[in-house]
Design a protein around this motif. Structure first.
Motif: not given
Length: 660
Positions: A23-36
């Motif tokens: 989703a748009e990063p602001e809607r995510m509960a964690i950051t994209p970097q945390q996913v990585v």
């Protein structure tokens, strides 16, 4: 410092995929970097070449999508490119690349906050505020409100069944020779080891995976799946069409299965029109006496305490499936429906009066965090290593490469004299055997070991029971995660339907859909009910260069389409607002769809295996039993043809599909 298998360039691609797929990063509960970071931790925990190969696949997908042009484009354009190249493609390679989205979902929904210690309670307490779990309304087991009655016990860890350290062979004390080596510690190897130890043999069980006692198993899905499964639970067939789940730990797949114990044929559980498997085997040259098999079933069932599970274990999702089935069946005119069998699974879970009774936490497939299973470590391996007259020992996290042979017997048959083992760091050793070798490493590994040992004809005619998930959105909360993962079934004759639900990370990889639509479905996690279809694919596979080559036929896909249509209608009969069969394109089936329209949609969408998410936890065959050496690898006593002292005691000896 934790291993990070992906360099900065590949990590940047993962980050951009996370920003696009979820989703748009602001809607995510964690950051994209945390996913990585989560993916780095997951793949850093997987041995072998899987992390490297996955990185290559991600790079290839990036190139196909447009490389730098795609990478730096706005999200809307990146989505359109993925839709064109991956989601809507009919090119096999691109459809395979589309499965990368499941890994991205795992990196997001498998998020886990660090704890001050590895203690079970500390792990869960640290994740009470886990933002991803909170966003979808999921509660970890220790924090769930339970009634506290005898039928609904408080959730707490039970460690009395853990194997003691004394049963494991230290690295500096590996023997030069033993009487019997058992290769593999799963359902076949553990039972063989216990029986041999009971008879007074000196037994060494060699297991390729590590041992994780209940104290080391937690609800941290990302870590557990990468620790307990072969290839971190992303092993596939050679063409990447089917995910093949296999345990790689002491206890094998029994540690990460659902404990379901079915006989080949049972009047109360088996559809009367189903194939008679023993008759099929007899026609193939494997005449297995039904009476002897029934007696063996009886011994195992008594030892494991197999019984029909308590209905409290399936109070939400399992009960819902049976009620929806009755509603569907009442309106059906199909005689296969009328003659179908349905009910509650029999399992080897403890009964409700036992101290190790199942707590219905919902984490069976990533190892029981509370020590409640009676898998092989808690049952037959305990018997073999602590209760038998001659105590067996376990050499864990060591792989057997091949069997060595000595001078042939007087009749020309081969005589095994040792096994060649290897540690993860590449060190190797020969361990001699004075009595024999039992091969029980599973359909794929056993075939590879025998082939590497010079046995001809291995790895042929492998069968799978293939699963496909079908979640559904219900009008009100189901809380399907607060129960046993698999509780109830319907035997429809040519396929089985099972209630089935997973914790967040695993469920995210089963819920179909793309981008914000998948994100929305997971936000409705508490309203999801789920079941899966399971159908037999008989002798479609073989081992090629160490991996499983498996080709489904049109007849298999026809059964799959019929099964998915039936389960979709069952969900709708149970009041579902939308149904999500695991199609690559991720369409939702609306409540008002007509039977003809549903059949037409599934016929159009499922033309080849790549069009749908398929998996199997049941590979069998490859080293078939047969009285004729020209038609099978082992004889009717499961001894390898042409040898004096090598037996195969696992699912690889099954000459055809065992159905379900």
């Amino acid at each position: 410092m934790p291993k990070r298998p992906f360099g900065p360039f590949i990590a940047a691609i993962w980050r951009r995929l996370a920003e696009t797929m979820l989703a748009e990063p602001e809607r995510m509960a964690i950051t994209p970097q945390q996913v990585v970071d989560n993916l780095q931790a997951m793949f850093g925990n997987i041995e072998g070449r899987t992390p490297f190969n996955t990185g290559i696949s991600v790079l290839a997908a990036w190139v196909v999508l447009g490389g730098p042009l795609w990478h730096f484009a706005p999200r809307r354009w990146r989505i359109r490119r993925i839709e064109y190249k991956l989601k809507n493609s009919r090119i096999d390679l691109f459809q395979d690349m589309a499965r990368i989205r499941g890994i991205v979902y795992a990196g997001y929904y498998g998020h886990w906050l660090p704890a001050p210690s590895e203690d079970q309670a500390a792990q869960e307490d640290a994740n009470r505020a886990n933002p991803v779990l909170a966003a979808i309304g999921f509660t970890l087991p220790l924090h769930r409100e339970r009634a506290g009655t005898p039928d609904d016990p408080a959730i707490e860890e039970y460690t009395a069944n853990d194997l003691p350290p004394s049963v494991f062979v230290p690295e500096d004390a590996v023997p030069d020779a033993v009487e019997v080596v058992v290769i593999g510690s799963g359902a076949g190897g553990a039972v063989a080891a216990a029986n041999l130890a009971d008879q007074g043999y000196e037994v060494l069980v060699v297991e390729a995976g590590p041992y994780l006692p209940s104290t080391a198993i937690t609800p941290h899905e990302l870590r557990m799946s990468s620790s307990l499964y072969k290839d971190g639970a992303i092993q596939t067939t050679r063409d990447r069409d089917i995910i093949v789940f296999q345990g790689r730990t002491v206890g094998g797949s029994t540690v990460i299965n659902n404990g379901i114990c079915l006989r080949l044929k049972d009047g109360e559980e088996t559809h009367p029109d189903a194939e008679d498997v023993l008759e099929t085997w007899k026609g193939l040259g494997a005449d297995i006496p039904a009476g002897a098999l029934d007696a063996a079933y009886g011994r195992v069932e008594e030892f494991l305490g197999i019984h029909r599970i308590d209905e409290r274990l399936g109070r939400n999702n399992g009960t819902r499936l049976l009620a929806a089935w009755e509603a569907y069946k009442a309106a059906s005119s199909d005689p296969m429906d009328a003659r179908a069998k349905s009910g509650w699974f029999r399992k080897n879970w403890g009964a409700k009066h036992e101290p190790n009774r199942c707590l219905s936490c919902g984490y069976c497939n990533t190892g029981c965090p509370y020590g409640r299973k009676r898998a092989m470590p808690e049952s037959y391996l305990t018997r073999a290593t602590t209760a038998a007259p001659r105590k067996a020992r376990i050499l864990a996290h060591v792989e057997v490469l091949r069997i060595g042979w000595g001078a042939p017997a007087a009749d020309g048959r081969r005589v095994a004299t040792g096994v060649h083992v290897q540690w993860p760091d590449g060190r190797a050793k020969w361990i001699g055997v004075t009595k024999g070798v039992v091969v029980a490493a599973g359909a794929i590994a056993s075939s590879n070991i025998l082939a590497a040992s010079g046995i001809r004809g291995t790895g042929k005619d492998i069968s799978l029971n293939i699963a496909c998930p079908v979640p559904a959105l219900m009008p009100s909360p189901v809380l399907a995660w607060d129960e046993d993962q698999m509780a109830t079934f319907i035997d429809r004759g040519d396929f089985l339907i099972e209630s089935h639900f997973q914790p967040p990370m695993s469920m995210a990889t089963l819920v179909p859909g793309w981008f914000d639509e998948h994100f929305r479905r997971m936000l409705n996690y508490n309203r999801l009910a789920s079941a899966g279809v399971l159908f037999p694919a008989d002798r479609r596979g073989r081992i090629e260069k160490g991996k499983l080559e498996f080709q489904l036929q049109e007849a298999d896909l026809a059964v799959l389409r019929r099964a998915l249509a039936t389960l979709t209608r069952i969900h709708l009969a149970g009041g579902a607002e939308e149904v999500y069969p695991a199609l690559l394109k991720g369409e939702a089936i609306p409540a008002g769809i007509s039977p003809d329209a549903l059949d037409a949609l599934l016929s159009d969408r499922i033309r080849e295996p790549d069009d749908v998410v398929l998996s199997s936890s049941h590979p069998h065959g490859g080293n078939a039993i047969n009285a004729d050496p020209a038609k099978g690898v082992v004889d009717l006593d499961q001894r390898v043809h042409g040898t004096t002292n090598v037996l195969v005691c696992d699912a690889s000896v099954m000459p055809s599909c065992i159905r379900v």
